[in-house]
Write a protein that holds these residues in place. Structure first.
Motif, mmCIF file in Angstrom:
data_model
loop_
_atom_site.group_PDB
_atom_site.id
_atom_site.type_symbol
_atom_site.label_atom_id
_atom_site.label_comp_id
_atom_site.label_asym_id
_atom_site.label_seq_id
_atom_site.Cartn_x
_atom_site.Cartn_y
_atom_site.Cartn_z
ATOM 1 N N GLN A 157 0.838 -1.195 0.000
ATOM 2 C CA GLN A 157 0.000 0.000 0.000
ATOM 3 C C GLN A 157 0.874 1.246 0.000
ATOM 4 O O GLN A 157 1.804 1.376 0.781
ATOM 5 C CB GLN A 157 -0.902 0.009 1.234
ATOM 6 N N VAL A 158 0.565 2.182 -0.896
ATOM 7 C CA VAL A 158 1.320 3.421 -1.012
ATOM 8 C C VAL A 158 0.865 4.378 0.079
ATOM 9 O O VAL A 158 -0.334 4.612 0.249
ATOM 10 C CB VAL A 158 1.102 4.034 -2.399
ATOM 11 N N GLN A 159 1.807 4.955 0.796
ATOM 12 C CA GLN A 159 1.445 5.820 1.906
ATOM 13 C C GLN A 159 2.515 6.874 2.157
ATOM 14 O O GLN A 159 3.706 6.609 2.033
ATOM 15 C CB GLN A 159 1.271 4.974 3.170
ATOM 16 N N LEU A 160 2.065 8.090 2.506
ATOM 17 C CA LEU A 160 2.941 9.170 2.956
ATOM 18 C C LEU A 160 2.563 9.490 4.391
ATOM 19 O O LEU A 160 1.382 9.674 4.692
ATOM 20 C CB LEU A 160 2.775 10.424 2.102
ATOM 21 N N VAL A 161 3.561 9.591 5.262
ATOM 22 C CA VAL A 161 3.292 9.853 6.665
ATOM 23 C C VAL A 161 4.137 11.030 7.118
ATOM 24 O O VAL A 161 5.376 10.970 7.078
ATOM 25 C CB VAL A 161 3.600 8.618 7.536
ATOM 26 N N GLU A 162 3.457 12.111 7.542
ATOM 27 C CA GLU A 162 4.160 13.297 8.028
ATOM 28 C C GLU A 162 4.318 13.238 9.537
ATOM 29 O O GLU A 162 3.514 12.622 10.239
ATOM 30 C CB GLU A 162 3.400 14.584 7.685
ATOM 31 N N SER A 163 5.339 13.932 10.010
ATOM 32 C CA SER A 163 5.538 14.104 11.448
ATOM 33 C C SER A 163 6.358 15.362 11.668
ATOM 34 O O SER A 163 6.926 15.921 10.718
ATOM 35 C CB SER A 163 6.250 12.886 12.053
ATOM 36 N N GLY A 164 6.397 15.801 12.926
ATOM 37 C CA GLY A 164 7.262 16.916 13.277
ATOM 38 C C GLY A 164 6.563 18.230 13.540
ATOM 39 O O GLY A 164 7.208 19.208 13.925
ATOM 40 N N GLY A 165 5.271 18.280 13.333
ATOM 41 C CA GLY A 165 4.559 19.522 13.616
ATOM 42 C C GLY A 165 4.479 19.794 15.102
ATOM 43 O O GLY A 165 4.853 18.960 15.932
ATOM 44 N N GLY A 166 4.001 20.984 15.433
ATOM 45 C CA GLY A 166 3.848 21.327 16.844
ATOM 46 C C GLY A 166 3.677 22.808 17.028
ATOM 47 O O GLY A 166 3.396 23.550 16.082
ATOM 48 N N LEU A 167 3.864 23.232 18.270
ATOM 49 C CA LEU A 167 3.730 24.637 18.657
ATOM 50 C C LEU A 167 5.122 25.216 18.864
ATOM 51 O O LEU A 167 5.948 24.626 19.571
ATOM 52 C CB LEU A 167 2.906 24.736 19.932
ATOM 53 N N VAL A 168 5.357 26.366 18.258
ATOM 54 C CA VAL A 168 6.650 27.021 18.378
ATOM 55 C C VAL A 168 6.437 28.516 18.460
ATOM 56 O O VAL A 168 5.445 29.043 17.926
ATOM 57 C CB VAL A 168 7.558 26.644 17.182
ATOM 58 N N GLN A 169 7.352 29.201 19.115
ATOM 59 C CA GLN A 169 7.260 30.661 19.195
ATOM 60 C C GLN A 169 7.786 31.307 17.919
ATOM 61 O O GLN A 169 8.621 30.731 17.202
ATOM 62 C CB GLN A 169 8.048 31.161 20.393
ATOM 63 N N ALA A 170 7.312 32.497 17.666
ATOM 64 C CA ALA A 170 7.799 33.247 16.511
ATOM 65 C C ALA A 170 9.322 33.368 16.573
ATOM 66 O O ALA A 170 9.895 33.597 17.637
ATOM 67 C CB ALA A 170 7.151 34.630 16.482
ATOM 68 N N GLY A 171 9.933 33.190 15.407
ATOM 69 C CA GLY A 171 11.391 33.205 15.345
ATOM 70 C C GLY A 171 12.020 31.844 15.509
ATOM 71 O O GLY A 171 13.224 31.682 15.263
ATOM 72 N N GLY A 172 11.241 30.871 15.903
ATOM 73 C CA GLY A 172 11.753 29.531 16.138
ATOM 74 C C GLY A 172 11.818 28.688 14.883
ATOM 75 O O GLY A 172 11.543 29.159 13.772
ATOM 76 N N SER A 173 12.184 27.425 15.078
ATOM 77 C CA SER A 173 12.373 26.492 13.968
ATOM 78 C C SER A 173 11.648 25.184 14.233
ATOM 79 O O SER A 173 11.419 24.807 15.392
ATOM 80 C CB SER A 173 13.870 26.205 13.769
ATOM 81 N N LEU A 174 11.319 24.503 13.143
ATOM 82 C CA LEU A 174 10.752 23.164 13.200
ATOM 83 C C LEU A 174 11.228 22.399 11.979
ATOM 84 O O LEU A 174 11.481 23.001 10.927
ATOM 85 C CB LEU A 174 9.223 23.185 13.181
ATOM 86 N N ARG A 175 11.304 21.089 12.115
ATOM 87 C CA ARG A 175 11.597 20.244 10.968
ATOM 88 C C ARG A 175 10.471 19.231 10.794
ATOM 89 O O ARG A 175 10.182 18.457 11.721
ATOM 90 C CB ARG A 175 12.929 19.511 11.110
ATOM 91 N N LEU A 176 9.873 19.268 9.638
ATOM 92 C CA LEU A 176 8.840 18.301 9.296
ATOM 93 C C LEU A 176 9.451 17.148 8.512
ATOM 94 O O LEU A 176 10.383 17.357 7.723
ATOM 95 C CB LEU A 176 7.736 18.958 8.469
ATOM 96 N N SER A 177 8.904 15.969 8.722
ATOM 97 C CA SER A 177 9.367 14.776 8.004
ATOM 98 C C SER A 177 8.221 14.160 7.234
ATOM 99 O O SER A 177 7.079 14.162 7.704
ATOM 100 C CB SER A 177 9.928 13.737 8.996
ATOM 101 N N CYS A 178 8.541 13.600 6.086
ATOM 102 C CA CYS A 178 7.568 12.897 5.253
ATOM 103 C C CYS A 178 8.193 11.567 4.849
ATOM 104 O O CYS A 178 9.110 11.537 4.028
ATOM 105 C CB CYS A 178 7.218 13.724 4.033
ATOM 106 N N ALA A 179 7.710 10.509 5.447
ATOM 107 C CA ALA A 179 8.219 9.175 5.136
ATOM 108 C C ALA A 179 7.281 8.474 4.161
ATOM 109 O O ALA A 179 6.059 8.535 4.319
ATOM 110 C CB ALA A 179 8.350 8.351 6.414
ATOM 111 N N ALA A 180 7.858 7.824 3.172
ATOM 112 C CA ALA A 180 7.061 7.123 2.172
ATOM 113 C C ALA A 180 7.169 5.623 2.359
ATOM 114 O O ALA A 180 8.234 5.100 2.692
ATOM 115 C CB ALA A 180 7.518 7.497 0.771
ATOM 116 N N PHE A 181 6.049 4.959 2.153
ATOM 117 C CA PHE A 181 5.991 3.503 2.262
ATOM 118 C C PHE A 181 5.338 2.954 0.999
ATOM 119 O O PHE A 181 4.307 3.438 0.562
ATOM 120 C CB PHE A 181 5.174 3.103 3.499
ATOM 121 N N GLY A 182 5.978 1.954 0.434
ATOM 122 C CA GLY A 182 5.398 1.305 -0.734
ATOM 123 C C GLY A 182 6.004 1.724 -2.053
ATOM 124 O O GLY A 182 5.709 1.104 -3.076
ATOM 125 N N TYR A 183 6.820 2.783 -2.050
ATOM 126 C CA TYR A 183 7.463 3.205 -3.288
ATOM 127 C C TYR A 183 8.621 4.136 -2.922
ATOM 128 O O TYR A 183 8.687 4.663 -1.818
ATOM 129 C CB TYR A 183 6.477 3.925 -4.210
#
Length: 124
Positions: free
Chosen positions: A1-27
């Protein structure tokens, strides 16, 4: 089964940083144009970054140029969105999306594969 799964979101203050991830399964993501698309409340979906097939090039929306970076780890079959100097205007649900078409997607509805989305909230 083809699937994309995101992670890494959240709450951050202005000026801050975040890293989002997108993992793929099936291809392998390397064969696809992979984009990050966001949707803020009451607004249309907006493509913020695209990593073209085989990592050949990247594209960014003007609103995030110089602050966001899209990159892939082929060994992990994962695409990342590194976000810096965040502002409340970046608050949105961020989706990972992919397209196997030759043409690079210019509109969000040109992506055919979608993840479930991850919420990013930036407080002032």
């Amino acid at each position: 089964q083809v699937q994309l799964v995101e992670s890494g979101g959240g709450l951050v203050q202005a000026g801050g940083s975040l890293r989002l991830s997108c993992a793929a399964f099936g291809y392998s993501l390397d064969y696809y144009h992979v984009g990050w698309v966001r949707q803020a409340p009451g607004k249309e979906r907006e493509i913020v970054a695209v990593l073209r097939q085989y990592g050949s090039a990247t594209d960014y929306a003007d609103s995030v140029k110089g602050r966001f970076t899209i990159a892939a780890d082929n060994a992990k079959n994962t695409v990342y969105l590194q976000m810096g100097n965040l502002s409340p205007e970046d608050t949105a649900v961020y989706y990972c999306a992919a397209s196997a078409r030759v043409e690079v997607p210019r509109k969000h509805d040109e992506f055919v594969l979608w993840g479930q989305g991850t919420q990013v909230t930036v407080s002032s």
